[in-house]
Scaffold this motif. Structure first.
Motif, PDB file in Angstrom:
ATOM      1  N   UNK A  64     -12.997  30.875 -21.513  1.00  0.00           N
ATOM      2  CA  UNK A  64     -14.019  29.861 -21.763  1.00  0.00           C
ATOM      3  C   UNK A  64     -15.175  30.071 -20.806  1.00  0.00           C
ATOM      4  N   UNK A  65     -16.399  30.084 -21.337  1.00  0.00           N
ATOM      5  CA  UNK A  65     -17.583  30.080 -20.484  1.00  0.00           C
ATOM      6  C   UNK A  65     -18.382  28.820 -20.776  1.00  0.00           C
ATOM      7  N   UNK A  90     -28.486  32.249 -21.347  1.00  0.00           N
ATOM      8  CA  UNK A  90     -28.937  33.288 -22.271  1.00  0.00           C
ATOM      9  C   UNK A  90     -27.927  34.416 -22.426  1.00  0.00           C
ATOM     10  N   UNK A  91     -26.781  34.308 -21.727  1.00  0.00           N
ATOM     11  CA  UNK A  91     -25.699  35.260 -21.955  1.00  0.00           C
ATOM     12  C   UNK A  91     -25.553  36.378 -20.959  1.00  0.00           C
ATOM     13  N   UNK A  92     -26.143  36.256 -19.773  1.00  0.00           N
ATOM     14  CA  UNK A  92     -26.015  37.317 -18.774  1.00  0.00           C
ATOM     15  C   UNK A  92     -24.552  37.547 -18.389  1.00  0.00           C
ATOM     16  N   UNK A  93     -23.824  36.468 -18.102  1.00  0.00           N
ATOM     17  CA  UNK A  93     -22.407  36.603 -17.750  1.00  0.00           C
ATOM     18  C   UNK A  93     -21.577  36.894 -18.990  1.00  0.00           C
ATOM     19  N   UNK A  94     -21.997  36.350 -20.116  1.00  0.00           N
ATOM     20  CA  UNK A  94     -21.266  36.551 -21.370  1.00  0.00           C
ATOM     21  C   UNK A  94     -21.110  38.027 -21.693  1.00  0.00           C
ATOM     22  N   UNK A 104     -14.585  31.307 -25.952  1.00  0.00           N
ATOM     23  CA  UNK A 104     -15.320  30.117 -26.360  1.00  0.00           C
ATOM     24  C   UNK A 104     -16.522  29.942 -25.439  1.00  0.00           C
ATOM     25  N   UNK A 105     -17.696  29.740 -26.025  1.00  0.00           N
ATOM     26  CA  UNK A 105     -18.914  29.477 -25.262  1.00  0.00           C
ATOM     27  C   UNK A 105     -19.352  28.044 -25.521  1.00  0.00           C
ATOM     28  N   UNK A 106     -19.655  27.312 -24.443  1.00  0.00           N
ATOM     29  CA  UNK A 106     -20.208  25.966 -24.570  1.00  0.00           C
ATOM     30  C   UNK A 106     -21.551  25.946 -23.867  1.00  0.00           C
ATOM     31  N   UNK A 153     -21.597  38.786 -35.197  1.00  0.00           N
ATOM     32  CA  UNK A 153     -20.705  39.778 -35.771  1.00  0.00           C
ATOM     33  C   UNK A 153     -19.409  39.998 -35.017  1.00  0.00           C
ATOM     34  N   UNK A 154     -19.151  39.199 -33.991  1.00  0.00           N
ATOM     35  CA  UNK A 154     -17.943  39.359 -33.169  1.00  0.00           C
ATOM     36  C   UNK A 154     -17.002  38.183 -33.422  1.00  0.00           C
ATOM     37  N   UNK A 155     -15.919  38.378 -34.153  1.00  0.00           N
ATOM     38  CA  UNK A 155     -15.014  37.269 -34.491  1.00  0.00           C
ATOM     39  C   UNK A 155     -14.269  36.698 -33.289  1.00  0.00           C
ATOM     40  N   UNK A 156     -14.306  37.401 -32.166  1.00  0.00           N
ATOM     41  CA  UNK A 156     -13.616  36.899 -30.970  1.00  0.00           C
ATOM     42  C   UNK A 156     -14.390  35.777 -30.289  1.00  0.00           C
ATOM     43  N   UNK A 157     -15.697  35.669 -30.568  1.00  0.00           N
ATOM     44  CA  UNK A 157     -16.578  34.753 -29.845  1.00  0.00           C
ATOM     45  C   UNK A 157     -16.954  33.557 -30.718  1.00  0.00           C
TER      46      UNK A 157
END
Length: 221
Positions: A47-48, A53-57, A71-73, A89-93
């Motif tokens: 979980x993040x 903007x997704x730097x750590x993601x 999971x991103x919140x 396009x990434x089903x994991x996210x």
């Protein structure tokens, strides 16, 4: 460059909620994901919170296995849209828009948090940490950061009722750190320098020594 521009624009408009003044550096990203330990026995759930903007993601997804999930919140709707488009396009996210208090959390091996706790009151800080720590699986870890000197700046600038609110919030945060922190590291290679705290519900995680060994390899690289 477009992400940096968006980040700066949102910071100017909603600095209390964004908190950071620039996207996290590579060194800060590595520190925040220090305890994402591969587990060949079963898929990992990550979980993040406050993904921005997704730097750590990008660091998280780079180490996910094919069966792992993320999971991103993200409370900022513009940031959330960017994240949703980036990982469509990434089903994991899975990307969720809104405050963490508005979502029912699952069970996670690793939680990475980028929320600006120095801006929150005591009740909000305690509520969020209660939710996050309760969502960790046995041996799981929660990692978040604050800026070096950030508490001093907040105490100096606050006055009146805001000062009381600030002091109470910072006091609640220090109490949580005393109870749950098993490691803290300072990241000088960030704007501004940051301090990363690694927490666990009770005592150090079972894989803390393994992660410490990974720290040496990351530093040498």
């Amino acid at each position: 460059m477009a992400e940096v521009t968006l980040f700066l624009r949102e910071y100017v408009k909603t600095r209390r909620d964004v908190g950071a003044i620039a996207p996290s550096s590579a060194r800060l990203c590595r520190a925040l994901t220090r305890y994402m330990i591969p587990n060949p026995a079963r898929p990992r759930a990550v979980l993040e919170v406050g993904a921005g903007t997704g730097a750590v993601t990008r660091y998280i997804t780079g180490s996910l296995g094919p069966l792992d999930t993320l999971d991103l919140i993200e409370a900022n709707p513009r940031f959330a849209t960017l994240l949703r488009d980036t990982y469509a396009g990434d089903p994991r996210v899975r990307t969720h828009t809104g405050l963490i208090q508005e979502h029912e959390l699952g069970s996670y091996d690793t939680i990475v948090c980028g929320l600006p706790f120095a801006n929150f009151d005591a009740r909000t800080t305690e509520d969020i940490f209660d939710r996050l720590l309760a969502s960790l699986r046995p041996g799981g870890t929660l990692s978040f950061f604050g800026y070096v000197g950030g508490e001093t700046v907040r105490r100096t600038l606050a006055d009146g009722a805001d000062r009381e609110r600030t002091l109470a919030g910072l006091g609640a945060l220090r109490g949580i750190l005393r109870r749950h922190t098993f490691r803290t590291e300072t990241v000088l290679g960030n704007l501004p320098p940051a301090r990363v705290h690694h927490l666990a519900p009770v005592g150090p995680p079972v894989h803390s020594e393994q992660a410490h060994a990974c720290d040496c390899r990351a530093t040498s690289a």
